[in-house]
Design an enzyme around this catalytic site. Structure first.
Site, short mmCIF file in Angstrom:
data_model
loop_
_atom_site.label_atom_id
_atom_site.label_comp_id
_atom_site.label_asym_id
_atom_site.label_seq_id
_atom_site.Cartn_x
_atom_site.Cartn_y
_atom_site.Cartn_z
N ARG A 94 0.82 -1.21 0.00
CA ARG A 94 0.00 0.00 0.00
C ARG A 94 0.85 1.26 0.00
NH1 ARG A 94 -4.21 -1.59 -1.28
NH2 ARG A 94 -5.25 -2.54 0.49
N HIS A 153 -10.07 3.31 -0.99
CA HIS A 153 -10.14 3.70 0.43
C HIS A 153 -10.57 5.15 0.54
CE1 HIS A 153 -7.47 0.21 0.31
NE2 HIS A 153 -7.86 -0.03 1.55
N LYS A 180 -13.19 -4.15 -3.59
CA LYS A 180 -13.07 -3.80 -2.17
C LYS A 180 -13.25 -2.28 -2.00
CE LYS A 180 -9.82 -3.24 1.62
NZ LYS A 180 -8.45 -3.37 2.09
N LYS A 324 -31.59 6.19 27.04
CA LYS A 324 -32.75 5.49 27.62
C LYS A 324 -34.05 6.30 27.58
CE LYS A 324 -30.09 2.52 30.51
NZ LYS A 324 -30.02 1.68 31.67
N ASP A 362 -34.59 -2.80 33.95
CA ASP A 362 -33.47 -2.42 34.82
C ASP A 362 -33.72 -2.64 36.30
OD1 ASP A 362 -31.34 -1.68 33.31
OD2 ASP A 362 -31.85 0.44 33.23
N ALA A 398 -30.16 11.22 38.44
CA ALA A 398 -31.54 11.48 38.05
C ALA A 398 -31.76 11.09 36.59
CB ALA A 398 -31.86 12.96 38.27
N ALA A 401 -31.36 5.08 34.78
CA ALA A 401 -31.25 4.04 35.81
C ALA A 401 -31.79 4.55 37.14
CB ALA A 401 -29.79 3.60 35.95
N GLY A 508 -23.39 -3.85 40.89
CA GLY A 508 -24.17 -3.64 39.67
C GLY A 508 -24.27 -4.89 38.82
#
Ligand code: NAP
Length: 541
Positions: A94, A153, A180, A324, A362, A398, A401, A508
């Site tokens: 290369r 590439h 490729k 979440k 959870d 807060a 979870a 946990g």
């Protein structure tokens, strides 16, 4: 960047639709995608050692990167490399202008590749810019078994599907046996365009998307019918950023078992690389014979992720930091418990209609582990009710979870106090669940009372910041039990200091295992093999 919806029907893949059951290294595989190890040593001696290791770890071929050699005697070294390689050889040399290390003249470079062909190379990789001239130069002398890979590439981005399609056509027109294209991921949705090209390619195709956001391009190349994918010998020794190791591909992602029908699962998070979920689910999927693969998904924009990966095969997801809450809006339906928590940690695509259904698993594992930890301790609560009933349950944080823990503890009759860096968020959550709020800075000054429980639900103390802790040691002695949602490391500074104060601790990992059982059942429809979950997690922690 293009974010339009993309149809990914892996069963239409040219390479994936025939010969799916092939034998690779003695193992029945669901795909014919080859596993290639780039050999990037600086000496021929080391290259020979690495080639042997590549075979030992289960690779199908090696890419010998001639541009990495510090001293290169063409005739002698190529002869030795071909002769001593225990696997089929792919030679590339290369140049700097295509992301490699060679900075000499082009004739010398291409002569070395032509010599490698004469000496029995199985594959040669040449860059599109010189491909036509190179292929013309071997016209009439090309061995029947030799395959020429023509590569392009792009270290800036991943172009549109149309532009990629045009590039495939140009590469094909140069006389390539194998096309490729390596591009760069700015977002995980970029990879979908490469998958689309892979699936529809009529010519053998290698599609790679560089960077952590492109990791699935390597793992799922087997699902979409890629000709080969690259894996390194050791992590950290890479020919492209964030390349997985061959061992990870084979043993973490069960690469040989991935096929067109394999369902895709993953953890959507940012950061995500610390997550142990892929280890856990892939090992369990494999043990129970479930046709699924579970990947790390570094997602910046969860809504864009679901708009792009909307096909049925992207079947289920765990959701982590910081998505979440935003995940709730992405779902067509949300479980009532998750709705009241306002956060989701699990999404499944319903096989009947493709709709996204969100859950929160959870709190279940965490609350039951805390209850278990309290059994037998003083103030264990009434015999019939939960040992949490009547106690002060302090939640640090807060976020997603935090909400789950606060909601779960409230359900069990605890009194809730939210302590957060940003007081307003603490107040908001306290008002939602029915509790009090304090700023994290003031938590050390609250009046102590008997039987208090502390639950850290922030990332303070998580790898790599393992020296951090959310509450000073001298305040911990007032608590009966301290829980930490963090599971990397298993023993955080908070837990270690609490234990030193004689306080019961819950890791946990218990929360992780508890929520994982539930997610597994939702993902697969099969009962969770609980003993296996615990064993896998204990082996990896
Ligand atoms: P999240 O929604 O992003 O919430 C982050 C919370 O942490 C916020 O309240 C934030 O305070 C606080 N925070 C973050 N960095 C802080 C810092 N340096 N100092 C003070 N406060 C900080 O995250 P999450 O999804 O709820 O996850 C929180 C933790 O729980 C993570 O460590 C995660 O790995 C862990 N977790 C574990 C499991 C398990 O199964 N064991 C499951 C889920 C989550 P502000 O409001 O002030 O920003």
């Amino acid at each position: 960047m293009q974010s339009h919806h993309i149809t990914l029907d892996s069963s239409s893949s040219a390479a994936g639709s025939d010969g799916l059951e092939v034998k690779c290294n003695g193992m029945r595989a669901r795909n014919s995608t080859l596993l290639c190890v780039p050999i990037m040593a600086e000496t021929v001696d080391q290259m020979v050692i690495d080639m042997g290791e590549a075979k030992a770890v289960g690779a199908d071929l090696v890419e010998i990167r001639l541009d990495c050699l510090k001293v290169f005697n063409h005739n002698q070294d190529l002869k030795r490399l071909v002769k001593e390689c225990p696997l089929p050889t792919l030679f590339s040399y290369r140049p700097i202008w295509e992301g490699g290390q060679y900075d000499g003249d082009e004739k010398t470079r291409l002569d070395a590749l032509r010599l490698a062909i004469e000496l029995g190379a199985d594959y040669i990789d040449v860059e599109l810019q010189v491909a036509r001239e190179f292929i013309d130069s071997i016209n009439g002398k090309k061995p029947e078994t030799l395959k020429v890979i023509v590569s392009s590439h792009n270290f800036q981005d991943t172009p549109s599907v149309e532009a990629l399609g045009n590039l495939v056509a140009r590469i094909q027109a140069s006389g390539a046996d194998i096309v490729k294209i390596a591009t760069t991921s700015l977002d995980i949705t970029d990879v979908a365009r490469t998958f689309q090209i892979t699936v529809h390619s009529q010519v053998p195709f290698i599609g790679l998307v560089l960077g952590e956001r492109g990791l699935i391009s390597r793992i799922l190349s087997a699902k979409f019918g890629g000709y080969l994918t690259y894996g390194t010998l050791e992590s950290g020794i890479v020919s492209a950023p964030t390349q997985p190791t061959v061992k990870d591909l084979l043993h973490l992602y069960n690469f040989r078992q991935i096929g067109p029908d394999t369902k895709v699962f993953g953890v959507i998070s940012k950061p995500v690389s610390h997550s142990k979920s892929p280890k856990l689910y892939n090992e369990v999927f494999n043990s129970v014979g479930f046709n699924g693969v579970y990947a790390h998904l570094l997602v910046d924009d969860i809504a864009k992720f679901f708009q792009t990966y909307s096909c049925m095969d992207f079947a289920g997801f765990s959701v982590g930091i910081p998505h979440k809450e935003a995940a709730v809006k992405c779902c067509d339906e949300v479980d009532p418990v998750a709705k009241s928590i306002g956060a989701i940690n699990c999404i499944i695509r319903r096989p009947t209609d493709g709709k996204l259904y969100g859950f929160n698993t959870d709190y279940v594992g965490a609350i039951s582990a805390i209850e278990e930890g309290l059994k037998g301790s003083p103030n264990a609560g009434s015999v019939t009710g939960s040992p949490l009933a009547g106690r002060l349950f302090v939640v640090i944080g807060a976020g997603g979870a935090s909400k789950a823990l606060a909601y779960g503890a409230k359900q069990k009759g605890a009194r809730i106090l939210i302590a957060n860096r940003t007081y307003d968020r603490a107040r908001e959550l306290a008002d939602t669940v029915g509790g009090d709020a304090v700023s994290l800075a003031d938590l050390g000054n609250i009046p102590p009372e008997d039987g208090m429980i502390l639950a850290n639900t922030t990332s303070i103390g998580m790898q790599p910041n393992v020296g951090d802790t959310p509450l000073s040691k001298h305040a911990l002695k007032y608590y009966s039990l301290v829980f930490d949602a963090i599971y990397t490391p298993k023993m955080t500074r908070l837990l270690r200091e609490a234990e030193e104060c004689g306080v019961t601790i819950v890791s946990g990992l218990e929360m992780f295992i508890g929520q994982a059982y539930e997610q597994f059942e939702k993902f697969t429809g099969l009962p969770a093999p609980k003993k296996l979950f615990r064993k896998v997690m204990e082996n990896h922690s």
